[in-house]
Write a protein that holds these residues in place. Structure first.
Motif, PDB file in Angstrom:
ATOM      1  N   SER A   1       0.991  14.692  -5.028  1.00  0.00           N
ATOM      2  CA  SER A   1       1.820  14.796  -3.832  1.00  0.00           C
ATOM      3  C   SER A   1       0.968  14.925  -2.565  1.00  0.00           C
ATOM      4  O   SER A   1       1.367  14.444  -1.509  1.00  0.00           O
ATOM      5  CB  SER A   1       2.811  15.948  -3.952  1.00  0.00           C
ATOM      6  OG  SER A   1       2.145  17.156  -4.140  1.00  0.00           O
ATOM      7  N   ARG A   2      -0.210  15.536  -2.679  1.00  0.00           N
ATOM      8  CA  ARG A   2      -1.081  15.643  -1.499  1.00  0.00           C
ATOM      9  C   ARG A   2      -1.439  14.247  -0.991  1.00  0.00           C
ATOM     10  O   ARG A   2      -1.308  13.936   0.191  1.00  0.00           O
ATOM     11  CB  ARG A   2      -2.339  16.445  -1.868  1.00  0.00           C
ATOM     12  CG  ARG A   2      -3.449  16.459  -0.842  1.00  0.00           C
ATOM     13  CD  ARG A   2      -4.540  17.460  -1.214  1.00  0.00           C
ATOM     14  NE  ARG A   2      -4.082  18.827  -1.007  1.00  0.00           N
ATOM     15  CZ  ARG A   2      -4.338  19.531   0.117  1.00  0.00           C
ATOM     16  NH1 ARG A   2      -5.053  19.002   1.078  1.00  0.00           N
ATOM     17  NH2 ARG A   2      -3.891  20.760   0.245  1.00  0.00           N
ATOM     18  N   GLU A   3      -1.874  13.396  -1.916  1.00  0.00           N
ATOM     19  CA  GLU A   3      -2.253  12.032  -1.554  1.00  0.00           C
ATOM     20  C   GLU A   3      -1.022  11.216  -1.135  1.00  0.00           C
ATOM     21  O   GLU A   3      -1.085  10.423  -0.191  1.00  0.00           O
ATOM     22  CB  GLU A   3      -2.971  11.368  -2.740  1.00  0.00           C
ATOM     23  CG  GLU A   3      -3.259   9.887  -2.597  1.00  0.00           C
ATOM     24  CD  GLU A   3      -4.179   9.525  -1.442  1.00  0.00           C
ATOM     25  OE1 GLU A   3      -4.815  10.436  -0.865  1.00  0.00           O
ATOM     26  OE2 GLU A   3      -4.236   8.327  -1.098  1.00  0.00           O
ATOM     27  N   GLY A   4       0.088  11.444  -1.825  1.00  0.00           N
ATOM     28  CA  GLY A   4       1.320  10.724  -1.486  1.00  0.00           C
ATOM     29  C   GLY A   4       1.780  11.028  -0.065  1.00  0.00           C
ATOM     30  O   GLY A   4       2.165  10.135   0.691  1.00  0.00           O
TER      31      GLY A   4
ATOM     32  N   SER B   1       0.635   5.648   6.884  1.00  0.00           N
ATOM     33  CA  SER B   1       0.946   4.209   6.872  1.00  0.00           C
ATOM     34  C   SER B   1       2.421   3.851   6.764  1.00  0.00           C
ATOM     35  O   SER B   1       2.758   2.682   6.926  1.00  0.00           O
ATOM     36  CB  SER B   1       0.186   3.545   5.726  1.00  0.00           C
ATOM     37  OG  SER B   1       0.642   4.042   4.482  1.00  0.00           O
ATOM     38  N   SER B   2       3.295   4.808   6.492  1.00  0.00           N
ATOM     39  CA  SER B   2       4.692   4.399   6.341  1.00  0.00           C
ATOM     40  C   SER B   2       5.336   4.206   7.710  1.00  0.00           C
ATOM     41  O   SER B   2       5.296   5.102   8.558  1.00  0.00           O
ATOM     42  CB  SER B   2       5.493   5.433   5.549  1.00  0.00           C
ATOM     43  OG  SER B   2       6.861   5.072   5.564  1.00  0.00           O
TER      44      SER B   2
ATOM     45  N   ALA C   1       7.475   2.828   1.294  1.00  0.00           N
ATOM     46  CA  ALA C   1       7.118   1.913   2.384  1.00  0.00           C
ATOM     47  C   ALA C   1       5.700   2.150   2.887  1.00  0.00           C
ATOM     48  O   ALA C   1       5.261   1.498   3.829  1.00  0.00           O
ATOM     49  CB  ALA C   1       8.123   2.046   3.526  1.00  0.00           C
ATOM     50  N   ALA C   2       4.988   3.090   2.279  1.00  0.00           N
ATOM     51  CA  ALA C   2       3.588   3.321   2.670  1.00  0.00           C
ATOM     52  C   ALA C   2       2.720   2.210   2.079  1.00  0.00           C
ATOM     53  O   ALA C   2       3.162   1.429   1.240  1.00  0.00           O
ATOM     54  CB  ALA C   2       3.126   4.677   2.161  1.00  0.00           C
ATOM     55  N   TRP C   3       1.486   2.138   2.530  1.00  0.00           N
ATOM     56  CA  TRP C   3       0.555   1.187   1.922  1.00  0.00           C
ATOM     57  C   TRP C   3      -0.780   1.864   1.689  1.00  0.00           C
ATOM     58  O   TRP C   3      -1.323   2.420   2.619  1.00  0.00           O
ATOM     59  CB  TRP C   3       0.346  -0.062   2.780  1.00  0.00           C
ATOM     60  CG  TRP C   3      -0.367  -1.100   1.955  1.00  0.00           C
ATOM     61  CD1 TRP C   3      -1.713  -1.297   1.877  1.00  0.00           C
ATOM     62  CD2 TRP C   3       0.238  -2.017   1.045  1.00  0.00           C
ATOM     63  NE1 TRP C   3      -1.981  -2.294   0.979  1.00  0.00           N
ATOM     64  CE2 TRP C   3      -0.808  -2.750   0.454  1.00  0.00           C
ATOM     65  CE3 TRP C   3       1.565  -2.278   0.674  1.00  0.00           C
ATOM     66  CZ2 TRP C   3      -0.555  -3.745  -0.498  1.00  0.00           C
ATOM     67  CZ3 TRP C   3       1.792  -3.262  -0.264  1.00  0.00           C
ATOM     68  CH2 TRP C   3       0.737  -3.993  -0.830  1.00  0.00           C
ATOM     69  N   PRO C   4      -1.342   1.839   0.456  1.00  0.00           N
ATOM     70  CA  PRO C   4      -0.692   1.308  -0.741  1.00  0.00           C
ATOM     71  C   PRO C   4       0.605   2.056  -1.053  1.00  0.00           C
ATOM     72  O   PRO C   4       0.707   3.251  -0.763  1.00  0.00           O
ATOM     73  CB  PRO C   4      -1.737   1.561  -1.840  1.00  0.00           C
ATOM     74  CG  PRO C   4      -3.040   1.786  -1.143  1.00  0.00           C
ATOM     75  CD  PRO C   4      -2.723   2.334   0.201  1.00  0.00           C
ATOM     76  N   PRO C   5       1.555   1.357  -1.667  1.00  0.00           N
ATOM     77  CA  PRO C   5       2.873   1.944  -1.900  1.00  0.00           C
ATOM     78  C   PRO C   5       2.793   3.183  -2.796  1.00  0.00           C
ATOM     79  O   PRO C   5       1.959   3.256  -3.691  1.00  0.00           O
ATOM     80  CB  PRO C   5       3.641   0.828  -2.618  1.00  0.00           C
ATOM     81  CG  PRO C   5       2.877  -0.421  -2.377  1.00  0.00           C
ATOM     82  CD  PRO C   5       1.456  -0.029  -2.198  1.00  0.00           C
TER      83      PRO C   5
END
Lengths: 330, 330
Positions: free
Chosen positions: B207-210, B217-218, B264-268
């Motif tokens: 979740s930290r990275e997410g 980026s989203s 919708a972030a990248w990388p998704p």
């Protein structure tokens, strides 16, 4: 303004056909930059411009003729019940071109794609029908005019009157006469689209209703439209410079952002299915291993893979049953 | 500012414990309005306030003592390898409370939940550890101070120092002394949370990275934070008036919007799994049949159902293996 007004502008007064039969063929298309949101519901005017590549061999061949009496619709050789949603949508569209109330149309469409695969057959269906009507009535319309008429049947059909890369301009006029598709001159012979047919466990929400809900209730709708405008420029640049990594990344990102905007609507609009997710994870794994493959998804469970010819063998091995399309055949 | 600065503000100088052992218990919690985005990475300060309900019986019991030498960590009776990510994260946290470099901690945690179920055990883990340290050292901290310390270990742990409904204030100060959790006085005895354990086919992104990717980026990140602010008010109103339809709808909508912003972030960033989607569709079907059940999902594949007691029997029949939690036991 109504659809009828637009038809009058393009065709003038409706006359009986001179020929016995008209015929048209159109391929379906895959939007790399999606059409998801309208500025006009009646005329299918999009909120943003979109960009597609036509899927050679995944198309519809339509023959049309007139007769006295009710319309008769045949799909893949089988009569379609007149009360079905499909037939009624077609009849509504045909009403626009009926020279006299007593005139009925006989429409025979053959879809050259796996039936019931949930592929956007309305795009190729309405495009081929408009081409067939143009042939039948001898209107001699330009591509731009054909594109506008096809749009009245289904938004994405406006792009299916052409092959290759196609841009559909959002336009800004209220009659939509500036909202038509145009082919790009760029070709990309090595480009491949892999179509993965996924059986949906449950029927999804139609794209008309999905768009409507997204526009009405998704907190991300405005940002989605903004993203589309930026993505379109990136994609045009990627095509002009044949930068596949950018083409793939922006197409995948655009598709996911569309699904994300829909997912955040209320009631939620979800097209992802368990079976599609397996393919998504596989694409990401392959990318992690250094293979440039990306995906796109529309308002259905099917996954479309984007890659270059040199990866075809690997894709076939990883995705048994994949149908590989060459959008730019020699 | 560093975590150490915050610890100094709250505890002052670190001393050796007076007792042999300290103990603490904390339940994990389900965020109805999610924490997804930080205003400070080092101090785990959230971009928005969040609201949770603690999951009674899904918790961690932690005992802690000191000894000369290296830390020793035991999870569910088994020693955790010191080089593992889990042990290192814990050691980093324990460093904040080490009175002397030679002092090692012995930490024994028992998770009272299905192990490996991907439930947010870091929330109950860090909360119970802080409670145990408070007990061991005899700091006599307030709930607010305990919540701040737990936050330094894991953001959502700040909410796990309390039971029932808990609000975690985002705060605005750079030291985060105004970013702590508080329990709501409202109880809702009929409220039930059904925990559906779903085995993930592939490991998701932490979740930290997410969160980081989403924020970076989203295109939907800003709108996501705005939505959270609105949702929090709606949820507080729903709790105060016991309006379950609003509680359920806003919780589900908040969870989906979080997943959508991440997608919708990248990388998704994708946490949905095929197995979770089956549950999602089932919830929607039940709602379509008039049964008020909603779901929430965190950065993992598990689905949490929200419903009222009178639906318990139906939920048990529809979701075999569901674990039903009563957040407000008599």
């Amino acid at each position: 303004l109504t659809k009828r007004d637009v038809v009058r502008k393009i065709i003038g007064s409706l006359r009986l056909p001179r020929r016995d039969e008209g015929e048209g063929y159109a391929n379906t298309n895959l939007a790399l930059c999606k059409y998801w949101g309208k500025r006009d519901e009646e005329l299918n005017l999009p909120a943003t411009s979109s960009l597609s590549v036509s899927l050679t061999g995944f198309g519809s061949r339509t023959r049309v003729s007139v007769r006295e009496g009710r319309d008769r619709v045949e799909l893949n050789g089988k009569p379609v019940p007149p009360a079905s949603a499909f037939a009624r949508r077609l009849q509504d569209f045909l009403d626009l071109f009926r020279p006299e109330p007593s005139v009925g149309f006989v429409v025979q469409t053959e879809n050259q794609m796996p039936t019931g695969a949930g592929l956007a057959s309305s795009a190729s269906g309405f495009a081929s029908l408009v081409l067939a009507l143009n042939d039948l009535f001898g209107w001699g319309l330009t591509g731009r005019e054909l594109s506008i008429l096809a749009r009245l049947g289904s938004g994405s059909a406006s792009r299916s009157v052409y092959d290759g890369f196609v841009i559909w301009h959002a336009g800004s006029s209220s009659d939509g006469m500036d909202s038509y598709a145009e082919p790009l001159s760029h070709r990309w012979p090595e480009l491949r689209v892999g179509v993965l047919i996924v059986r949906a466990e449950t029927k999804g929400i139609g794209s008309r209703e999905g768009m409507r809900r997204t526009a009405r209730s998704s907190p991300y709708y405005t940002s989605w439209l903004e993203k589309c405008r930026g993505d379109l420029d990136l994609l045009l640049g990627a095509i002009a410079s044949r930068d596949f990594a950018v083409l793939g990344r922006v197409s995948e990102s655009n598709a996911l952002a569309m699904h994300a905007a829909a997912l955040a609507a209320w009631p939620p609009v979800l097209y992802l299915r368990g079976a599609s997710l397996g393919g998504v994870q596989k694409v990401w794994r392959l990318r992690g291993e250094g293979h440039p493959v990306y995906f796109s998804m529309d308002a259905g469970p099917n996954l479309k893979l984007l890659f270059l010819d040199r990866l075809s063998e690997r894709i076939r091995a990883e995705f048994p049953g994949v149908r590989i399309v060459r959008p730019f055949p020699d």
